[in-house]
Design a protein around this motif. Structure first.
Motif, PDB file in Angstrom:
ATOM      1  N   GLN A 173       1.289  -0.887  -0.263  1.00 27.27           N
ATOM      2  CA  GLN A 173      -0.266   0.203   0.075  1.00 27.27           C
ATOM      3  C   GLN A 173       1.242   1.481  -0.204  1.00 27.27           C
ATOM      4  O   GLN A 173       1.636   1.581   0.983  1.00 27.27           O
ATOM      5  CB  GLN A 173      -0.535   0.168   0.876  1.00 27.27           C
ATOM      6  CG  GLN A 173      -1.906   1.045   1.305  1.00 27.27           C
ATOM      7  CD  GLN A 173      -3.130   1.018   2.607  1.00 27.27           C
ATOM      8  OE1 GLN A 173      -2.549   0.291   3.231  1.00 27.27           O
ATOM      9  NE2 GLN A 173      -3.738   2.090   2.283  1.00 27.27           N
ATOM     10  N   GLU A 227       0.514   4.706  -9.538  1.00 26.25           N
ATOM     11  CA  GLU A 227      -0.301   4.396  -8.227  1.00 26.25           C
ATOM     12  C   GLU A 227      -1.146   5.053  -7.689  1.00 26.25           C
ATOM     13  O   GLU A 227      -0.048   5.895  -7.161  1.00 26.25           O
ATOM     14  CB  GLU A 227       0.481   2.845  -7.612  1.00 26.25           C
ATOM     15  CG  GLU A 227      -0.508   2.258  -7.176  1.00 26.25           C
ATOM     16  CD  GLU A 227       0.497   1.260  -6.406  1.00 26.25           C
ATOM     17  OE1 GLU A 227      -0.997  -0.069  -5.447  1.00 26.25           O
ATOM     18  OE2 GLU A 227       1.371   0.687  -6.753  1.00 26.25           O
ATOM     19  N   GLY A 236      -6.140   1.283 -13.618  1.00 24.42           N
ATOM     20  CA  GLY A 236      -7.005   0.294 -13.762  1.00 24.42           C
ATOM     21  C   GLY A 236      -7.679   0.085 -12.534  1.00 24.42           C
ATOM     22  O   GLY A 236      -6.916   0.575 -11.646  1.00 24.42           O
ATOM     23  N   LEU A 237      -8.108  -1.181 -12.572  1.00 19.95           N
ATOM     24  CA  LEU A 237      -8.418  -1.782 -10.928  1.00 19.95           C
ATOM     25  C   LEU A 237      -7.668  -2.447  -9.748  1.00 19.95           C
ATOM     26  O   LEU A 237      -7.540  -2.056  -9.128  1.00 19.95           O
ATOM     27  CB  LEU A 237      -9.377  -2.852 -11.668  1.00 19.95           C
ATOM     28  CG  LEU A 237     -10.099  -2.827 -12.738  1.00 19.95           C
ATOM     29  CD1 LEU A 237     -11.248  -4.128 -12.853  1.00 19.95           C
ATOM     30  CD2 LEU A 237     -11.626  -1.795 -11.600  1.00 19.95           C
ATOM     31  N   ASP A 238      -6.163  -2.295 -10.793  1.00 23.46           N
ATOM     32  CA  ASP A 238      -4.659  -2.644  -9.963  1.00 23.46           C
ATOM     33  C   ASP A 238      -4.402  -1.110  -9.267  1.00 23.46           C
ATOM     34  O   ASP A 238      -3.449  -1.355  -8.493  1.00 23.46           O
ATOM     35  CB  ASP A 238      -4.011  -3.513 -10.107  1.00 23.46           C
ATOM     36  CG  ASP A 238      -3.394  -2.345 -11.867  1.00 23.46           C
ATOM     37  OD1 ASP A 238      -3.866  -1.300 -12.006  1.00 23.46           O
ATOM     38  OD2 ASP A 238      -2.954  -3.357 -12.217  1.00 23.46           O
ATOM     39  N   LYS A 239      -5.614   0.071  -9.299  1.00 25.49           N
ATOM     40  CA  LYS A 239      -4.483   1.197  -8.742  1.00 25.49           C
ATOM     41  C   LYS A 239      -4.098   1.524  -9.729  1.00 25.49           C
ATOM     42  O   LYS A 239      -2.745   2.645  -8.789  1.00 25.49           O
ATOM     43  CB  LYS A 239      -4.556   1.037  -7.488  1.00 25.49           C
ATOM     44  CG  LYS A 239      -5.435   0.591  -6.893  1.00 25.49           C
ATOM     45  CD  LYS A 239      -5.625   0.785  -5.204  1.00 25.49           C
ATOM     46  CE  LYS A 239      -7.647   0.607  -4.575  1.00 25.49           C
ATOM     47  NZ  LYS A 239      -6.917   0.336  -2.930  1.00 25.49           N
ATOM     48  N   LYS A 240      -2.764   1.143 -10.446  1.00 27.28           N
ATOM     49  CA  LYS A 240      -1.829   1.469 -11.177  1.00 27.28           C
ATOM     50  C   LYS A 240      -2.072   1.850 -12.993  1.00 27.28           C
ATOM     51  O   LYS A 240      -3.542   1.646 -13.084  1.00 27.28           O
ATOM     52  CB  LYS A 240      -0.917   0.263 -11.385  1.00 27.28           C
ATOM     53  CG  LYS A 240      -0.034  -0.461 -10.353  1.00 27.28           C
ATOM     54  CD  LYS A 240       0.139  -1.646 -10.124  1.00 27.28           C
ATOM     55  CE  LYS A 240       0.923  -2.287  -9.379  1.00 27.28           C
ATOM     56  NZ  LYS A 240       1.832  -3.220  -9.200  1.00 27.28           N
ATOM     57  N   TYR A 241      -0.722   2.759 -13.449  1.00 25.87           N
ATOM     58  CA  TYR A 241      -1.173   3.818 -14.449  1.00 25.87           C
ATOM     59  C   TYR A 241      -0.058   3.560 -15.087  1.00 25.87           C
ATOM     60  O   TYR A 241       0.799   3.545 -14.190  1.00 25.87           O
ATOM     61  CB  TYR A 241      -2.213   4.849 -14.661  1.00 25.87           C
ATOM     62  CG  TYR A 241      -1.276   5.715 -13.982  1.00 25.87           C
ATOM     63  CD1 TYR A 241      -0.107   6.467 -14.154  1.00 25.87           C
ATOM     64  CD2 TYR A 241      -1.075   6.474 -12.083  1.00 25.87           C
ATOM     65  CE1 TYR A 241       0.864   7.608 -13.538  1.00 25.87           C
ATOM     66  CE2 TYR A 241      -0.093   7.054 -11.717  1.00 25.87           C
ATOM     67  CZ  TYR A 241       0.586   7.792 -12.698  1.00 25.87           C
ATOM     68  OH  TYR A 241       1.747   8.338 -11.538  1.00 25.87           O
TER      69      TYR A 241
END
Length: 271
Positions: free
Chosen positions: A26, A51, A81-86
């Motif tokens: 996190q 992220e 993204g759904l994984d909180k990354k870009y």
């Protein structure tokens, strides 16, 4: 006995540490941003990744790349993204990123409380970029200087009713158009002060960079692959020469008809 107490104390410390530590993976800040390298050479691809701590439904990330001179050379919006990354990437060099120095990448996610930035160094471009060329504006006597990357400029046509120039292009890839517009051809004014042009790429408003002089205004416009039309809207545009020619022709025809009618009347016999 002392050994048992030591083990119990150590276990308690470990459990307490786990309880107060953030979950594994996190991020602490609302958003992070980084590049795959700290310095790049001409033509290198910059990979930007990051992220977010919390997902905001339907909210993109705004990305701005600022050159050493303070000009914004890249403006983009990125999906998370759904994984909180870009992630995104761009190539250094060309007409917009020619100068060497330190470039700043700033990302914003929803509000100014969710921002982050990073920097990278660029050695500079040895290539002077595309050669400047000129094209005639259809229906006028004006020639416009321009440089284009990633595509080809087909034509420049004034739209008198819209106070705009319609620029037809073909874009094989993402590119840019640097175009110098004489103020006598098109301008944007609010009284005696310069006003801002509106620039549309295929009907969508886009940001652009501008350099002004007393005689002309030079715009740097980015466009995506597949783009077909750029419209620059001001407050005044020179009337199409074709329209003036039609009006002159109409006046000439009316004059000829009037003269002919008068001549016929003058030669009619009088009784």
């Amino acid at each position: 006995m002392n050994t048992h107490l030591s083990v119990l104390a150590l276990s308690a410390i470990i459990i307490a540490s786990i309880g107060i530590a953030p979950a594994f993976g996190q991020i602490v800040n609302p958003i992070s941003v980084t590049t795959d390298k700290t310095s790049y050479e001409d033509g290198d691809i910059v990979l930007v990744t990051g992220e977010v701590r919390e997902l905001l439904s339907g909210t993109p990330i705004s990305l701005i790349v600022t050159a050493p001179n303070g000009n914004r050379v890249i403006l983009d919006q990125l999906d998370v993204g759904l994984d909180k990354k870009y992630s995104t990437e761009f190539t250094v060099g060309g007409p917009l990123m020619r100068s060497g120095g330190t470039y700043t990448i700033e990302v914003t996610y929803g509000s100014q409380t969710r921002t982050a930035e990073t920097t990278f160094s660029f050695a500079g471009s040895s290539d002077s970029g595309p050669k400047e060329t000129k094209m005639a504006v259809e229906g006028t006597e004006f020639m416009v200087s321009y440089k284009i990357t990633g595509g080809k400029l087909i034509s420049i046509t004034p739209d008198v009713e819209a106070n705009s120039l319609i620029i037809a292009i073909t874009a094989s890839q993402d590119g840019s158009l640097v175009i110098t517009l004489p103020r006598a051809l098109i301008d944007a004014k609010m009284g005696d002060q310069d006003d801002t042009f509106f620039v549309l790429v295929d009907g969508e408003e886009v940001d652009f960079e501008e350099i002004t002089t007393s005689t002309d205004r030079t715009l740097t416009i980015l466009f995506p692959a597949g783009a077909e039309e750029i419209e620059i809207i001001g407050t005044t545009v020179v009337p199409e020469f074709g329209t003036i020619a039609v009006m002159i022709l109409a006046v000439a025809i009316i004059s000829i008809i009037a003269v002919s009618a008068k001549s016929k009347l003058s030669i009619m016999p009088r009784y």
